[in-house]
Design a protein around this motif. Structure first.
Motif, PDB file in Angstrom:
ATOM      1  N   LEU A 153       0.545  -1.301   0.020  1.00  0.00           N
ATOM      2  CA  LEU A 153       0.120  -0.317   0.367  1.00  0.00           C
ATOM      3  C   LEU A 153       0.891   1.608   0.099  1.00  0.00           C
ATOM      4  O   LEU A 153       1.550   1.226   0.172  1.00  0.00           O
ATOM      5  N   ALA A 154       0.453   2.442  -0.481  1.00  0.00           N
ATOM      6  CA  ALA A 154       0.908   3.645  -0.848  1.00  0.00           C
ATOM      7  C   ALA A 154       0.637   4.813   0.596  1.00  0.00           C
ATOM      8  O   ALA A 154      -0.036   5.064   0.854  1.00  0.00           O
ATOM      9  N   SER A 155       1.936   4.007   1.720  1.00  0.00           N
ATOM     10  CA  SER A 155       1.452   4.907   3.180  1.00  0.00           C
ATOM     11  C   SER A 155       2.252   6.053   3.039  1.00  0.00           C
ATOM     12  O   SER A 155       3.167   6.545   4.255  1.00  0.00           O
ATOM     13  N   GLY A 156       2.887   6.594   1.965  1.00  0.00           N
ATOM     14  CA  GLY A 156       4.123   7.813   2.000  1.00  0.00           C
ATOM     15  C   GLY A 156       5.500   7.077   2.657  1.00  0.00           C
ATOM     16  O   GLY A 156       6.264   6.059   2.084  1.00  0.00           O
TER      17      GLY A 156
ATOM     18  N   ILE B 150       2.249  16.137  -2.581  1.00  0.00           N
ATOM     19  CA  ILE B 150       1.921  17.064  -2.869  1.00  0.00           C
ATOM     20  C   ILE B 150       2.172  17.926  -1.399  1.00  0.00           C
ATOM     21  O   ILE B 150       2.125  18.380  -0.725  1.00  0.00           O
ATOM     22  N   ALA B 151       0.859  16.923  -0.876  1.00  0.00           N
ATOM     23  CA  ALA B 151       0.008  17.082   0.318  1.00  0.00           C
ATOM     24  C   ALA B 151       1.287  17.179   1.218  1.00  0.00           C
ATOM     25  O   ALA B 151       1.585  17.788   2.010  1.00  0.00           O
ATOM     26  N   ASP B 152       2.203  16.051   1.346  1.00  0.00           N
ATOM     27  CA  ASP B 152       2.793  15.491   2.618  1.00  0.00           C
ATOM     28  C   ASP B 152       4.396  16.147   2.234  1.00  0.00           C
ATOM     29  O   ASP B 152       4.496  17.278   3.256  1.00  0.00           O
TER      30      ASP B 152
ATOM     31  N   LEU C 160       2.366  12.696   8.741  1.00  0.00           N
ATOM     32  CA  LEU C 160       1.846  13.243   6.982  1.00  0.00           C
ATOM     33  C   LEU C 160       0.891  12.166   6.737  1.00  0.00           C
ATOM     34  O   LEU C 160       0.131  13.120   6.463  1.00  0.00           O
ATOM     35  N   ASN C 161       0.807  11.066   6.710  1.00  0.00           N
ATOM     36  CA  ASN C 161       0.220   9.947   6.555  1.00  0.00           C
ATOM     37  C   ASN C 161      -1.223  10.178   7.324  1.00  0.00           C
ATOM     38  O   ASN C 161      -2.625  10.117   6.404  1.00  0.00           O
ATOM     39  N   GLY C 162      -1.775   9.865   8.127  1.00  0.00           N
ATOM     40  CA  GLY C 162      -2.465  10.214   9.520  1.00  0.00           C
ATOM     41  C   GLY C 162      -2.846  11.595   8.643  1.00  0.00           C
ATOM     42  O   GLY C 162      -4.288  11.816   8.989  1.00  0.00           O
ATOM     43  N   LEU C 163      -2.253  12.326   9.111  1.00  0.00           N
ATOM     44  CA  LEU C 163      -2.745  13.894   8.773  1.00  0.00           C
ATOM     45  C   LEU C 163      -3.908  14.120   7.501  1.00  0.00           C
ATOM     46  O   LEU C 163      -4.479  15.186   7.263  1.00  0.00           O
TER      47      LEU C 163
ATOM     48  N   GLU D  43      -8.113  10.041  -8.292  1.00  0.00           N
ATOM     49  CA  GLU D  43      -6.598  10.109  -7.421  1.00  0.00           C
ATOM     50  C   GLU D  43      -6.854   9.679  -6.343  1.00  0.00           C
ATOM     51  O   GLU D  43      -7.311  10.582  -5.539  1.00  0.00           O
ATOM     52  N   ARG D  44      -6.200   9.154  -5.420  1.00  0.00           N
ATOM     53  CA  ARG D  44      -5.815   8.883  -4.253  1.00  0.00           C
ATOM     54  C   ARG D  44      -5.090   9.085  -3.488  1.00  0.00           C
ATOM     55  O   ARG D  44      -4.697   9.688  -3.408  1.00  0.00           O
ATOM     56  N   LEU D  45      -5.590   9.886  -2.455  1.00  0.00           N
ATOM     57  CA  LEU D  45      -5.136  10.220  -1.431  1.00  0.00           C
ATOM     58  C   LEU D  45      -4.575   9.739   0.388  1.00  0.00           C
ATOM     59  O   LEU D  45      -3.399   9.754   0.795  1.00  0.00           O
ATOM     60  N   PHE D  46      -5.120   8.608   0.259  1.00  0.00           N
ATOM     61  CA  PHE D  46      -5.246   7.547   1.658  1.00  0.00           C
ATOM     62  C   PHE D  46      -5.567   6.605   1.311  1.00  0.00           C
ATOM     63  O   PHE D  46      -6.914   6.085   0.489  1.00  0.00           O
ATOM     64  N   GLU D  47      -4.627   5.071   1.657  1.00  0.00           N
ATOM     65  CA  GLU D  47      -5.467   3.560   2.010  1.00  0.00           C
ATOM     66  C   GLU D  47      -4.582   2.798   3.298  1.00  0.00           C
ATOM     67  O   GLU D  47      -3.679   3.327   3.671  1.00  0.00           O
ATOM     68  N   GLN D  48      -5.801   2.407   3.589  1.00  0.00           N
ATOM     69  CA  GLN D  48      -5.265   1.700   4.782  1.00  0.00           C
ATOM     70  C   GLN D  48      -5.622   0.785   5.077  1.00  0.00           C
ATOM     71  O   GLN D  48      -7.133   0.272   4.857  1.00  0.00           O
TER      72      GLN D  48
END
Length: 310
Positions: A91-94, A227-229, A255-258, A298-303
């Motif tokens: 998963l893309a977790s930064g 970019i957000a991170d 940053l991932n949580g934010l 576009e996905r911003l977060f995945e868990q």
């Protein structure tokens, strides 16, 4: 005609590079058993059965309908490891997430921390003083509330970004998006110690990867997420005195949580939504919570759903 039939039977999503070895082995075993039973009645039938079974497995990737789905859902991780398959999804977790590492080998030196030159990286002979340190585990809710990053929402029982922090964050996102993102921006945002010239940003499908000389240092589900991170790191540097003291993995955790608290897509400005989706690799699948930009997809977060506290 024979060629047309073969083409119709082919399933590229389950063959070639996408072939699931456990599925293939399981179906070959079933084919052998079934063909043996048929051969007890007629040897010719047994030969035809095994020949047809192997052909179908070659063309389709499996013999028994539903094998890929059943294998992904229920095959034990230990069995996947027998075939050299990683049971955990990437998963893309930064930076610093449990799924962010994607080392090109199994060498322990290719972990994200080592590849990215984190403060815990040691050079030369090891000792107790220069042994790798574990990333600091922060209580994210306490961290965000204590620094006025989040506050109780006015219209629901949840936490929301404070107006002041959201304004600063979105302004930083707009500035970074206009100027473009360079590897040096990510290196500075996460306090990696290696030379920025040793890093590169690569796109794989929609994902954005921060690649160091020895492996992958971070993985984001999309360019807006990256970019957000980077933008949030710059704002937190001004808002929290201790931000510069944090290592790459701790910053990545924060940053991932934010990113979950964004209410508009960072780059397009459109609405976002949170849904449950299924993410698949060749031999495994998991339910995930996904935060996605509605307009762009576009996905911003995945868990992974099974890692979320009930």
């Amino acid at each position: 005609m024979e060629i047309d039939i073969a083409e119709e039977l082919k399933q590229p999503e389950y063959t070639g590079e996408n072939r699931c070895e456990p599925c293939t082995i399981l179906n070959l075993a079933i084919a052998v058993v079934v063909s043996s039973l048929v051969a007890r009645k007629t040897k010719l039938g047994g030969v035809l059965a095994i020949g047809l079974s192997i052909t179908l497995i070659y063309l389709r990737g499996y013999l028994v309908p539903g094998t890929p789905t059943l294998t992904k859902r229920y095959l034990p991780p230990e069995v996947l490891r027998w075939f050299g398959k990683e049971p955990e999804l990437e998963l893309a977790s930064g930076v610093g997430g449990v799924d962010s590492g994607d080392s090109p080998s199994n060498d322990s030196t290719d972990t994200p921390a080592a590849a990215a030159g984190s403060p815990s990286e040691s050079h030369g002979e090891s000792s107790e003083d220069d042994a790798p340190e574990e990333p600091v585990e922060l209580d994210l809710e306490t961290f965000f509330l204590s620094h006025d990053v989040l506050e109780p929402c006015a219209d629901r029982d949840d936490l929301c970004l404070t107006d002041a922090f959201e304004t600063d964050w979105l302004d930083a996102i707009d500035e970074l998006d206009d100027d473009g993102v360079e590897p040096a921006d990510a290196v500075a945002a996460f306090s990696f110690e290696e030379d920025p010239d040793d890093f590169d940003i690569e796109s794989r499908d929609k994902a954005q990867l921060l690649v160091a000389s020895h492996g992958i240092a971070g993985r984001w589900p999309s360019r807006p997420a990256l970019i957000a991170d980077i933008a949030a790191s710059g704002v937190l540097e001004e808002w929290t005195p201790e931000w510069d003291d944090q290592g790459p993995e701790t910053k990545g955790q924060v940053l991932n949580g934010l990113r979950m608290f964004l209410e508009t897509c960072p780059t397009s400005g459109g609405e976002i939504s949170m849904d449950e989706e299924v993410v698949e690799s060749c031999c495994s699948s998991h339910d995930v919570i996904a935060v996605t930009c509605d307009e762009t997809g576009e996905r911003l977060f995945e868990q992974r759903l099974d890692t979320v506290d009930a």
